[in-house]
Design an enzyme around this catalytic site. Sequence first.
Site, short mmCIF file in Angstrom:
data_model
loop_
_atom_site.label_atom_id
_atom_site.label_comp_id
_atom_site.label_asym_id
_atom_site.label_seq_id
_atom_site.Cartn_x
_atom_site.Cartn_y
_atom_site.Cartn_z
N CYS A 116 40.11 -55.58 9.35
CA CYS A 116 40.33 -54.38 10.12
C CYS A 116 39.32 -53.40 9.40
O CYS A 116 40.19 -52.08 9.42
CB CYS A 116 42.10 -53.93 10.95
SG CYS A 116 42.48 -55.83 11.32
N GLY A 132 34.39 -59.15 -21.11
CA GLY A 132 35.36 -59.67 -20.21
C GLY A 132 34.67 -60.39 -19.53
O GLY A 132 34.05 -61.90 -19.05
C1 PLP Z 1 36.64 -53.73 -18.86
C2 PLP Z 1 36.81 -53.56 -20.33
C3 PLP Z 1 37.14 -54.23 -21.37
C4 PLP Z 1 35.16 -55.60 -21.12
O1 PLP Z 1 34.67 -55.11 -20.85
P1 PLP Z 1 33.27 -56.21 -19.51
O2 PLP Z 1 32.64 -55.42 -18.43
O3 PLP Z 1 34.43 -56.73 -18.43
O4 PLP Z 1 32.63 -56.63 -20.86
C5 PLP Z 1 36.33 -54.47 -22.64
N1 PLP Z 1 37.41 -53.05 -23.33
C6 PLP Z 1 37.81 -52.30 -22.56
C7 PLP Z 1 38.90 -51.08 -22.92
C8 PLP Z 1 38.03 -52.11 -21.21
O5 PLP Z 1 38.28 -51.29 -20.67
#
Ligand code: PLP
Length: 431
Positions: free
Chosen positions: A361, A292
């Site tokens: 705030c 991600g």
């Molecule tokens: C959040 C998540 C990802 C992505 O993680 P990154 O650190 O953003 O690469 C992948 N798989 C699952 C199941 C996640 O919860």
Amino acid sequence: MICDNISINSKGHLTFAGHDTVELAEKYGTPLYLMDENKIREHIRIYKNAMAEFFPEGSLPEFASKAFSCKQIYRIVKEEGINVDLVSMGEIYAAKSAGFPMENAFFHGNNKTDSDIKYAMESGVGHFVCDSADELNAVNRIAGELGKKQKLLLRITPGIDPHTHKKISTGSVDSKFGFPIETGAAKNAVKLALSLENLELSGFHCHVGSQIFESDPFIDAAEIMLGFISEVKNETGYMAKLLNLGGGLGVRYVESDPVIDYREKIGEIAAALNKMAEKLNIKLPEILMEPGRSLVADAGMTLYTVGSVKEIEGYKNYVSVDGGMTDNPRFALYESPYTVILASKADKECDFKASVVGRCCESGDIIQENVPLPKPCRGDVIAVLTTGAYNYTMASHYNRIPKPPVVMLKDGQDYVAVKRETVEDLCKLDV
Ligand SMILES: *Cc1c(COP(=O)(O)O)cnc(C)c1O
């Protein structure tokens, strides 16, 4: 600079993906999220090519879209030909309405409601990633009602602590996510999934955490998972077709973070997996990974306009900007480090130090503390780097502050991917 898409031009302005950030701030207003589309595509291709090079045929990355979700990103991911992770009806709806091929989607979450499950199935989501026995039974029941056979992975907790922040560590035995191997729950889940008539088990999933810089936690998890696959095969005859290693490779937020070579990390993980598969005498399944952050973080930047500059003599200085925890809650949540630059005077010496704070705030509404800057004035533009992941998607409406727009930069062009919210948008549902 921290990433190769950032520079300073002859006016002394910070540039991003070749664009003058001060001009973009004038054109679109602030606060403003910028996304470098070419950088996103570059990262996707690094993962895709490395996984094709080192892993068995069919291996692919999935974009964990909770890091950055809007219709345009699903179109980009579709064009690049990789899979996507979705975690809610909202993400499913966005992907579907952007024309993403839903058979390439994986539906995650530790508590999918019956209506989530039904909506995902009716939308044609390819795989569920199932997290509990309750969920397996619910997915089986709803698949039966809809006359479907639903493919799935089981989310397994390998019992790994990747030494990252507690709130972003997910792979330990006592995690809220998945079936632990250690207690026998994982094996029972396999037996349950294989016994339920409307389910088709494709393999296993694990995810150990986020912002991880070494290959070791992935290798440890992958070895445990292969051991589990081998044990399951011996005991039940079931051989996993897919093994999903999750996401979590880190990104560089500040100069002191290491530079990561994703291709090299994937190669290291593959070498360890091949060795282990040989030792266990099993065929390596197709490998999936779920980046991600590492696909989108350094493709993003947030621009703000400086409002008040407050010097509390003998104590500290504050620079207040026109956004804050509503568009970037990550310092408030995790004390996340960020690189902050005075974009309108990027060539000036940083002889001033201040906390850069938001307009909410809350005393905790901080973007970053102890930031070295040239002394700013009201009207200067401030850039916060590496905000492409978990900023727009974590934004809130606290204090009834509208969310900033997302402007994409591509090949010298700029275009709006998400419009700026208005105060009317904010009150649309009020009766
Ligand atoms: C959040 C998540 C990802 C992505 O993680 P990154 O650190 O953003 O690469 C992948 N798989 C699952 C199941 C996640 O919860």
